[in-house]
Design a protein around this motif. Structure first.
Motif, PDB file in Angstrom:
ATOM      1  N   ASP A  16      -2.177   3.551  11.856  1.00 11.55           N
ATOM      2  CA  ASP A  16      -1.119   2.686  11.328  1.00 11.55           C
ATOM      3  C   ASP A  16      -1.040   1.422  12.184  1.00 11.55           C
ATOM      4  OD1 ASP A  16       1.154   1.618  10.163  1.00 11.55           O
ATOM      5  OD2 ASP A  16       2.539   2.975  11.195  1.00 11.55           O
ATOM      6  N   PRO A  17      -2.015   0.506  12.026  1.00 10.70           N
ATOM      7  CA  PRO A  17      -2.078  -0.656  12.913  1.00 10.70           C
ATOM      8  C   PRO A  17      -0.819  -1.522  12.910  1.00 10.70           C
ATOM      9  CG  PRO A  17      -4.021  -0.558  11.490  1.00 10.70           C
ATOM     10  CD  PRO A  17      -3.111   0.534  11.075  1.00 10.70           C
ATOM     11  N   VAL A  18      -0.250  -1.799  11.728  1.00  7.69           N
ATOM     12  CA  VAL A  18       0.914  -2.688  11.686  1.00  7.69           C
ATOM     13  C   VAL A  18       2.140  -2.010  12.289  1.00  7.69           C
ATOM     14  CG1 VAL A  18       2.468  -4.009  10.186  1.00  7.69           C
ATOM     15  CG2 VAL A  18       0.013  -3.998   9.729  1.00  7.69           C
ATOM     16  N   GLY A  19       2.350  -0.733  11.978  1.00  6.90           N
ATOM     17  CA  GLY A  19       3.455   0.002  12.592  1.00  6.90           C
ATOM     18  C   GLY A  19       3.308   0.057  14.099  1.00  6.90           C
ATOM     19  N   PRO A  73       0.829  -1.209   0.000  1.00  4.00           N
ATOM     20  CA  PRO A  73       0.000   0.000   0.000  1.00  4.00           C
ATOM     21  C   PRO A  73       0.866   1.262   0.000  1.00  4.00           C
ATOM     22  CG  PRO A  73      -0.028  -1.045   2.157  1.00  4.00           C
ATOM     23  CD  PRO A  73       0.724  -1.960   1.251  1.00  4.00           C
ATOM     24  N   ALA A  74       0.328   2.324  -0.557  1.00  5.35           N
ATOM     25  CA  ALA A  74       1.044   3.607  -0.570  1.00  5.35           C
ATOM     26  C   ALA A  74       1.196   4.114   0.865  1.00  5.35           C
ATOM     27  CB  ALA A  74       0.264   4.622  -1.407  1.00  5.35           C
ATOM     28  N   GLY A  75       2.311   4.751   1.131  1.00  6.03           N
ATOM     29  CA  GLY A  75       2.536   5.356   2.442  1.00  6.03           C
ATOM     30  C   GLY A  75       2.804   4.356   3.548  1.00  6.03           C
ATOM     31  N   LEU A  76       3.325   3.192   3.181  1.00  5.18           N
ATOM     32  CA  LEU A  76       3.607   2.170   4.194  1.00  5.18           C
ATOM     33  C   LEU A  76       4.696   2.657   5.148  1.00  5.18           C
ATOM     34  CD1 LEU A  76       2.788  -0.810   4.867  1.00  5.18           C
ATOM     35  CD2 LEU A  76       4.855  -1.488   3.637  1.00  5.18           C
TER      36      LEU A  76
END
Length: 200
Positions: A72-75, A22-25
């Motif tokens: 940003d759930p994954v971050g 995804p963009a902005g990862l």
């Protein structure tokens, strides 16, 4: 040969789709993946298993964290380590693999661990819903699960005992529904002298 029963190799376009990001990862995702997985000279399957084990060993399974409110759930998962459910584990692993150029896909389904009362089928409950990851190793999809294994063991709470009782009732009720009552009563009537003795 066993190979003739395998699905044909995935197309280059599909594998490219399984590398898309995804963009902005958040760059922390790629940095952490590189740190954990090490050199790309190591076999792909080994690197993926190292990542799976790292997620299992360093993060906690649980509910209650407000993932819906996270930008940003994954971050957030990788840096703050809040308790997370299987969807977060699988999403994190899929994205981490993809940042390393490895085709990965997120899979939703059920993990079935509870045999029926008769043992001739498995019981699938809503709580058995699960998410995991598949990784393309160049010839086939490897199934990997980054969620801590203890999270998908059969329930041992009172509610699981209630579910077993409900399953037993359902099993016997199905048996009673399939019973030919006329034949059953006729067979009992033939044994009426024994029934009389039992009643006495």
């Amino acid at each position: 040969s066993p190979a003739e029963f395998l699905a044909p190799p995935e197309t280059a376009d599909y594998l490219e789709h399984c590398r898309e990001l995804p963009a902005g990862l958040n760059p922390v995702i790629a940095a952490q993946a590189q740190k954990v997985m090490g050199s790309d000279k190591d076999p792909l399957a080994r690197r993926a298993i190292v990542l799976q084990n790292w997620l299992q060993d360093n993060f906690t399974y649980g509910f209650g964290h407000d993932w819906a409110g996270s930008q940003d759930p994954v971050g957030e998962f990788l840096t703050q380590k809040p308790p997370a459910h299987c969807e977060v584990f699988a999403t994190a692993m899929s994205l981490m693999l993809r940042t390393q150029g490895i085709p990965a896909r997120y899979i939703n389904g059920f993990v079935v661990v509870e045999p029926s009362l008769a043992g001739d089928y498995y019981v699938v409950r809503v709580r058995d819903a699960h998410a995991w990851v598949e990784v393309w190793d160049g010839t086939q999809w490897l199934v990997l699960d980054p969620t801590p294994p203890a999270a998908i063991q059969p329930g041992q709470s009172w509610s699981s005992w209630f579910d077993k009782l409900r399953e037993a009732f359902s099993y016997h009720f199905r048996f009673l529904q399939s019973l030919n009552w006329k034949q059953a009563l006729a067979a009992l009537w033939k044994q009426k002298k024994w029934l009389g003795l039992i009643l006495l």
